[in-house]
Design a protein around this motif. Structure first.
Motif, PDB file in Angstrom:
ATOM      1  N   SER A 270       9.717   2.794   6.532  1.00 59.47           N
ATOM      2  CA  SER A 270       9.376   3.811   5.529  1.00 59.47           C
ATOM      3  C   SER A 270       8.203   4.661   6.004  1.00 59.47           C
ATOM      4  O   SER A 270       8.240   5.899   5.927  1.00 59.47           O
ATOM      5  N   ALA A 271       7.156   4.011   6.526  1.00 61.93           N
ATOM      6  CA  ALA A 271       5.995   4.756   7.019  1.00 61.93           C
ATOM      7  C   ALA A 271       6.350   5.565   8.261  1.00 61.93           C
ATOM      8  O   ALA A 271       5.942   6.735   8.396  1.00 61.93           O
TER       9      ALA A 271
ATOM     10  N   ALA B 294      10.323  12.408   2.579  1.00 62.99           N
ATOM     11  CA  ALA B 294       9.399  11.876   1.587  1.00 62.99           C
ATOM     12  C   ALA B 294       7.967  12.237   1.981  1.00 62.99           C
ATOM     13  O   ALA B 294       7.667  12.455   3.163  1.00 62.99           O
ATOM     14  N   HIS B 295       7.090  12.299   0.961  1.00 62.83           N
ATOM     15  CA  HIS B 295       5.688  12.629   1.209  1.00 62.83           C
ATOM     16  C   HIS B 295       4.852  11.387   1.498  1.00 62.83           C
ATOM     17  O   HIS B 295       3.810  11.471   2.158  1.00 62.83           O
ATOM     18  N   ALA B 296       5.281  10.222   0.965  1.00 64.77           N
ATOM     19  CA  ALA B 296       4.508   8.993   1.113  1.00 64.77           C
ATOM     20  C   ALA B 296       5.467   7.814   1.224  1.00 64.77           C
ATOM     21  O   ALA B 296       6.668   7.951   0.973  1.00 64.77           O
TER      22      ALA B 296
ATOM     23  N   VAL C  57       0.857  -1.185   0.000  1.00 65.97           N
ATOM     24  CA  VAL C  57       0.000   0.000   0.000  1.00 65.97           C
ATOM     25  C   VAL C  57       0.893   1.234   0.000  1.00 65.97           C
ATOM     26  O   VAL C  57       2.041   1.183   0.444  1.00 65.97           O
ATOM     27  N   LEU C  58       0.360   2.323  -0.515  1.00 68.54           N
ATOM     28  CA  LEU C  58       1.041   3.618  -0.432  1.00 68.54           C
ATOM     29  C   LEU C  58       0.362   4.418   0.656  1.00 68.54           C
ATOM     30  O   LEU C  58      -0.856   4.684   0.574  1.00 68.54           O
ATOM     31  N   VAL C  59       1.111   4.775   1.684  1.00 69.74           N
ATOM     32  CA  VAL C  59       0.532   5.487   2.830  1.00 69.74           C
ATOM     33  C   VAL C  59       1.223   6.831   3.009  1.00 69.74           C
ATOM     34  O   VAL C  59       2.347   7.046   2.536  1.00 69.74           O
TER      35      VAL C  59
ATOM     36  N   ALA D  66       9.224   7.023   0.054  1.00 74.98           N
ATOM     37  CA  ALA D  66      10.126   6.227   0.891  1.00 74.98           C
ATOM     38  C   ALA D  66       9.774   4.753   0.731  1.00 74.98           C
ATOM     39  O   ALA D  66       8.596   4.382   0.728  1.00 74.98           O
ATOM     40  N   ALA D  67      10.816   3.908   0.613  1.00 71.42           N
ATOM     41  CA  ALA D  67      10.559   2.484   0.432  1.00 71.42           C
ATOM     42  C   ALA D  67      11.818   1.676   0.679  1.00 71.42           C
ATOM     43  O   ALA D  67      12.929   2.145   0.420  1.00 71.42           O
ATOM     44  N   HIS D  68      11.625   0.460   1.158  1.00 70.65           N
ATOM     45  CA  HIS D  68      12.722  -0.504   1.200  1.00 70.65           C
ATOM     46  C   HIS D  68      13.050  -0.862  -0.252  1.00 70.65           C
ATOM     47  O   HIS D  68      12.148  -0.982  -1.090  1.00 70.65           O
ATOM     48  N   PRO D  69      14.326  -1.029  -0.601  1.00 69.35           N
ATOM     49  CA  PRO D  69      14.692  -1.273  -2.010  1.00 69.35           C
ATOM     50  C   PRO D  69      13.975  -2.458  -2.654  1.00 69.35           C
ATOM     51  O   PRO D  69      13.597  -2.400  -3.826  1.00 69.35           O
ATOM     52  N   VAL D  70      13.777  -3.542  -1.912  1.00 71.64           N
ATOM     53  CA  VAL D  70      13.102  -4.707  -2.492  1.00 71.64           C
ATOM     54  C   VAL D  70      11.638  -4.393  -2.775  1.00 71.64           C
ATOM     55  O   VAL D  70      11.101  -4.758  -3.822  1.00 71.64           O
ATOM     56  N   ALA D  71      10.986  -3.706  -1.858  1.00 75.84           N
ATOM     57  CA  ALA D  71       9.590  -3.316  -2.066  1.00 75.84           C
ATOM     58  C   ALA D  71       9.471  -2.331  -3.225  1.00 75.84           C
ATOM     59  O   ALA D  71       8.558  -2.430  -4.058  1.00 75.84           O
TER      60      ALA D  71
END
Length: 317
Positions: A142-143, A153-155, A95-97, A111-116
């Motif tokens: 990330s969240a 990051a915004h999301a 999901v994008l939160v 923002a995200a973990h590289p694998v995700a």
């Protein structure tokens, strides 16, 4: 006399709460009701096990999009005294939160973990064009980073379970590019006797080539091919001492107590300067491994008895 209750066992996993790794650990029956220790990365989880701080560690080792998880493979290669005793599969969706009140059209940094992140590229390209990736340590970090401002990051791309732990708006669900995506996790302990074979088993190894010459890789693979062993994963990783030197991370169908697998490992040991046995353990899908008759245990035993007879001077019938 009152008996002192046994201390709970500790299991380390990539945290914080709400990650896919936690979902994998929840599948381990013997870990239920024990102490779960969230850590920042795979190396820390394995270090906990090696030092005795934790009884076991759950780590992601492979997924359907990125293949083998290189950070986990390298950490296993560089941490002696460990064994994989089981594997677990977790269906993956994202999901994008974002903080409350954020609109999707306002998002330019994710923002995200590289694998995700790698598993959501197509969706992001369509829905957040021109965005910038901000690397996070986990799918929950990330969240958290977006909420507390520690990540610019915004999301954030996160696991769906994040909504149970943090006050966020869900801007989009099911943003993964592959609806059938699965991540494979392994439970790692200190060196133990391998679990009994079930007939639906996997053996994991790390093997180095003796020298960089034509045919060296073929010779390594022949140790498996000539014994009828299928490889479900083979991935090269740099050894790190100089350019051009690689080790191979291998998953082979079968158990170390199978005659064909034991024979292959002995062949590898004669061939390679360094073979690391990571473990033999039940496959998560419980799919049985079927070998041709000539590769069955009975065939190896029959051939061995035949040779012993020759050495003993027996007549051949």
């Amino acid at each position: 006399m009152t008996e002192t209750p046994a201390s709970p066992r500790t299991y380390s996993y990539l945290g914080p709460a709400g990650t896919f790794t936690e979902a994998a650990l929840a599948q381990v029956e013997e870990a239920r009701g024990q102490a779960w220790r969230p850590v920042a990365n795979v190396g820390a989880a394995l270090a906990d096990v090696a030092s005795g701080r934790s009884h076991g560690a759950m780590i992601a080792i492979e997924n359907t999009v990125e293949g083998g998880v290189s950070s986990a493979q390298d950490a296993l290669a560089n941490t002696p005294g460990l064994r994989i005793i089981g594997e677990y599969l977790v269906p993956v969706s994202f999901v994008l939160v974002a903080p409350r009140g954020t609109r999707l059209e306002d998002v330019t940094d994710v923002a995200a973990h590289p694998v995700a992140y790698a598993q959501c590229l197509e969706w992001l390209g369509r829905n957040v064009p021109g965005h910038t990736q901000v690397i996070a340590a986990s799918n929950v970090a990330s969240a958290m980073g977006v909420l507390d401002g520690s990540l610019p990051a915004h999301a954030a791309i996160a696991a769906p379970g994040v909504v149970n732990h943090y006050d966020v708006d869900v801007l989009a669900e099911g943003i993964g590019d592959n609806p059938d995506a699965v991540t494979r996790f392994v439970l790692v302990t200190r060196t133990v006797v391998p679990p009994e074979k079930t007939g639906a088993d996997k053996t994991s190894l790390i093997v180095e080539l003796p020298k960089e010459v034509p045919g060296a890789l073929v010779e390594m693979l022949e140790q498996f091919a000539t014994r009828g062993i299928n490889l479900s994963l083979i991935q090269s990783r740099p050894i790190g001492d100089r350019l051009g030197r690689y080790r191979f991370v291998i998953d082979a169908d079968g158990h170390v107590s199978d005659e064909r697998m034991a024979d292959a490992l002995k062949g590898l040991k004669r061939f390679s300067p360094h073979v690391m046995f990571l473990g033999s353990y039940p496959r998560a899908d419980r799919e049985r491994v079927h070998a041709e008759a000539r590769y069955a245990d009975e065939s190896f035993a029959d051939a061995r008895d035949w040779l012993r007879g020759i050495l003993a001077g027996a007549d051949e019938e």
